[in-house]
Design an enzyme around this catalytic site. Structure first.
Site, PDB file in Angstrom:
ATOM      1  N   GLY A  77      57.548  37.408  59.275  1.00 32.77           N
ATOM      2  CA  GLY A  77      58.907  37.831  59.629  1.00 32.77           C
ATOM      3  C   GLY A  77      59.978  36.986  58.955  1.00 32.77           C
ATOM      4  O   GLY A  77      61.096  37.451  58.716  1.00 32.77           O
TER       5      GLY A  77
ATOM      6  N   ASN B  56      56.758  54.206  69.651  1.00 32.61           N
ATOM      7  CA  ASN B  56      57.508  53.419  70.621  1.00 32.61           C
ATOM      8  C   ASN B  56      57.011  53.728  72.021  1.00 32.61           C
ATOM      9  O   ASN B  56      56.482  54.812  72.273  1.00 32.61           O
ATOM     10  CB  ASN B  56      59.000  53.788  70.513  1.00 32.61           C
ATOM     11  CG  ASN B  56      59.880  52.749  71.163  1.00 32.61           C
ATOM     12  OD1 ASN B  56      59.701  51.558  70.929  1.00 32.61           O
ATOM     13  ND2 ASN B  56      60.825  53.179  71.995  1.00 32.61           N
TER      14      ASN B  56
ATOM     15  N   LYS C  83      74.760  43.653  66.446  1.00 31.65           N
ATOM     16  CA  LYS C  83      74.804  44.449  65.215  1.00 31.65           C
ATOM     17  C   LYS C  83      75.586  45.762  65.387  1.00 31.65           C
ATOM     18  O   LYS C  83      76.289  46.175  64.475  1.00 31.65           O
ATOM     19  CB  LYS C  83      73.389  44.731  64.714  1.00 31.65           C
ATOM     20  CG  LYS C  83      72.738  43.495  64.131  1.00 31.65           C
ATOM     21  CD  LYS C  83      71.363  43.792  63.588  1.00 31.65           C
ATOM     22  CE  LYS C  83      70.789  42.552  62.923  1.00 31.65           C
ATOM     23  NZ  LYS C  83      69.468  42.769  62.371  1.00 31.65           N
TER      24      LYS C  83
ATOM     25  N   THR D 276      58.895  54.082  74.782  1.00 27.96           N
ATOM     26  CA  THR D 276      59.693  55.223  75.239  1.00 27.96           C
ATOM     27  C   THR D 276      59.708  56.229  74.086  1.00 27.96           C
ATOM     28  O   THR D 276      60.419  56.042  73.092  1.00 27.96           O
ATOM     29  CB  THR D 276      61.135  54.767  75.567  1.00 27.96           C
ATOM     30  OG1 THR D 276      61.056  53.557  76.299  1.00 27.96           O
ATOM     31  CG2 THR D 276      61.901  55.809  76.347  1.00 27.96           C
TER      32      THR D 276
ATOM     33  N   ALA E 221      65.634  46.466  64.893  1.00 32.54           N
ATOM     34  CA  ALA E 221      64.806  46.101  63.744  1.00 32.54           C
ATOM     35  C   ALA E 221      63.919  47.277  63.340  1.00 32.54           C
ATOM     36  O   ALA E 221      63.736  47.560  62.147  1.00 32.54           O
ATOM     37  CB  ALA E 221      63.957  44.873  64.074  1.00 32.54           C
TER      38      ALA E 221
ATOM     39  N   ASN F  70      74.569  43.988  59.602  1.00 31.56           N
ATOM     40  CA  ASN F  70      74.211  42.566  59.671  1.00 31.56           C
ATOM     41  C   ASN F  70      75.090  41.734  58.745  1.00 31.56           C
ATOM     42  O   ASN F  70      74.942  40.526  58.672  1.00 31.56           O
ATOM     43  CB  ASN F  70      72.722  42.348  59.338  1.00 31.56           C
ATOM     44  CG  ASN F  70      72.451  42.486  57.856  1.00 31.56           C
ATOM     45  OD1 ASN F  70      73.199  43.145  57.141  1.00 31.56           O
ATOM     46  ND2 ASN F  70      71.393  41.865  57.395  1.00 31.56           N
TER      47      ASN F  70
END
Ligand code: S3P
Length: 434
Positions: free
Chosen positions: A225, A146, A63, A148, A127, A84
């Site tokens: 999804g 997240n 992407k 990280t 995403a 996309n």
């Protein structure tokens, strides 16, 4: 006639070409869409140019790479550094990101409009970024969590959202209305005990969502999804064609379907079908059948003789008979087709319905140089003073027919027969058997 492709991770977009076909049933003679195997964003864009595609749907991991190679980037692509959807407009490659509609359309369709809602996005990758950007733009109050934390912080700065670490999720969930999970399959940070019926859970993981069961038991609204795939496809396909797709037809195409047992290799003379077919059959433990060789054995004559004495129409009849028999066989077979098999549209359709059709592609000049030593065995080219030009014209005439019959395109350019077989093997096992 316009050609479109879907590229990126085969697992993620395995259903997209089916969605496209279902989107435009009444334009079947003018629009074709196939999955395109590519090993890099560069290869995907090179094939886009070489094949003269009108549009391409792109999934991870290409992407960002494709966005960088495009000529024009829509504002949301600039914000997310990811696209996309690629279209050709006035000779320029323009890219967009319809994942935003994938997220918002899915929630809206599930009866959860986002404006004013407290949203938690798990994961700050591609995403997760698209989800956070979409929810924030639609008026949601978004926290990105997240592993990280620094990555979540950077994304929060570019999207205007708040951020947290995954260790804070337990405290955030009770104060949240919508949870969007974009973490890898198998990474599940949500404890079922935290969930309440007022939660809407949207799991971007297509297959094997562990959240789905938890959400069901806790009485939450759950959004699959696959819905993201559908809802990003609708605006992408509209951008490709300028025509509104048939969304109900697309929904039906997402239902599980039985895979055919046979694999057919189609493509221009010299693309490598006859060399690759036995290697692939070996890898998959399948039978192999070369249509030309079978036909020659049956007729007791070689192709130049058959075409010379009985004409091309007779040759095509024989070709059809061999192919129909092969497709009707109950033994799973890799079928290597002659380069012109798809010129009979009903054969193209039969191939597509009864086998996984792989379009083996190589640029025409390399096809011609590969077959130049035994050009006499290809009467359709040998009879021309300039086989190179004849081949280029024939390929242009056939390109749409190959695209129409194909489930997927694999390029043999710059690859050994072993590498091509491996690539087809990977595509088939990941895209179709997962
Ligand atoms: C043809 C391709 C040939 C052979 C015949 C016609 C074509 O097969 O079937 O010469 O119309 O493209 P290959 O693709 O194996 O060369």
């Amino acid at each position: 006639m316009s050609l479109f492709a879907i590229t990126g991770n085969p697992v993620l977009h395995s259903k997209s070409p089916l969605l496209f076909d279902a989107a435009y049933p009444s334009h079947a003679d003018t629009l074709a869409c196939f999955r395109m195997a590519a090993q890099s964003a560069e290869e995907a864009v090179q094939l886009f140019d070489e094949l003269g595609l009108s549009g391409m749907n792109i999934t991870a991991p290409f992407k960002s790479g494709v966005a960088q190679l495009a000529d024009v980037r829509a504002p949301e692509v600039q914000a997310l550094n990811a696209c996309n959807t690629l279209t050709l407009e006035d000779g320029k490659k323009c890219c967009y990101n319809t994942d935003i509609f994938g997220v918002l359309g899915s929630l809206e369709n599930a009866g959860t409009p986002v404006a004013g809602k407290r949203c938690l996005v798990l994961g700050a990758g591609g995403a997760g970024s698209a989800a956070a950007y979409a929810l924030h733009t639609a008026g949601g109050n978004v926290i990105i969590a997240n592993r990280t934390v620094d990555k979540a912080r950077r994304l929060s700065e570019s999207t205007g959202c708040r951020y947290a670490g995954l260790d804070e999720v337990a405290d955030i969930v009770p104060q949240t209305d919508v949870i969007v999970n974009t973490l890898y399959r198998g990474v599940d940070v949500i404890d079922e005990a935290w969930l309440r019926p007022q939660h809407t859970i949207f799991d971007a993981v297509y297959h094997g969502s562990t959240l789905q069961e938890k959400a069901r038991r806790a009485g939450c609204k759950f959004v699959d999804g696959a819905s993201w795939l559908l809802h990003q496809g609708v605006p992408a396909y509209r951008r490709f064609t300028g025509i509104a797709p048939d969304v109900e037809g697309m929904k039906k195409a997402m239902l599980p379907q039985k895979q055919p047992e046979h694999i057919s290799l189609i493509g221009f003379m010299g693309a490598g079908k006859s060399t690759v077919a036995p290697l692939l059959a070996d890898m998959l433990g399948m039978n192999v059948l070369d249509v030309d060789a079978t036909l020659e054995a049956r007729c007791g004559a070689d192709i130049p003789q058959i075409m010379g004495e009985k004409g091309e129409a007779y040759f095509r009849e024989q070709e059809r008979a061999v192919l129909e028999e092969a497709l009707a066989s109950s033994t799973p077979t890799v079928i290597s087709c002659g380069g012109g098999a798809v010129t009979q549209p009903s054969i193209g359709r039969q191939l597509k319905e009864n086998s996984v059709v792989v379009w083996l592609y190589a640029p025409v000049d390399s096809c011609v140089s590969r077959i130049s030593i035994d050009i006499d065995t290809r009467p359709l080219l040998a009879q021309h003073g300039n086989p190179q030009q004849a081949a280029a014209e024939l390929f242009e005439k056939r390109k749409f027919l190959y695209a129409k019959a194909a489930w997927m395109l694999v390029s043999s350019a710059g690859r050994s027969a072993e590498q091509v077989s491996q690539l087809i093997y990977d595509e088939i096992s990941k895209a179709l058997r997962s």
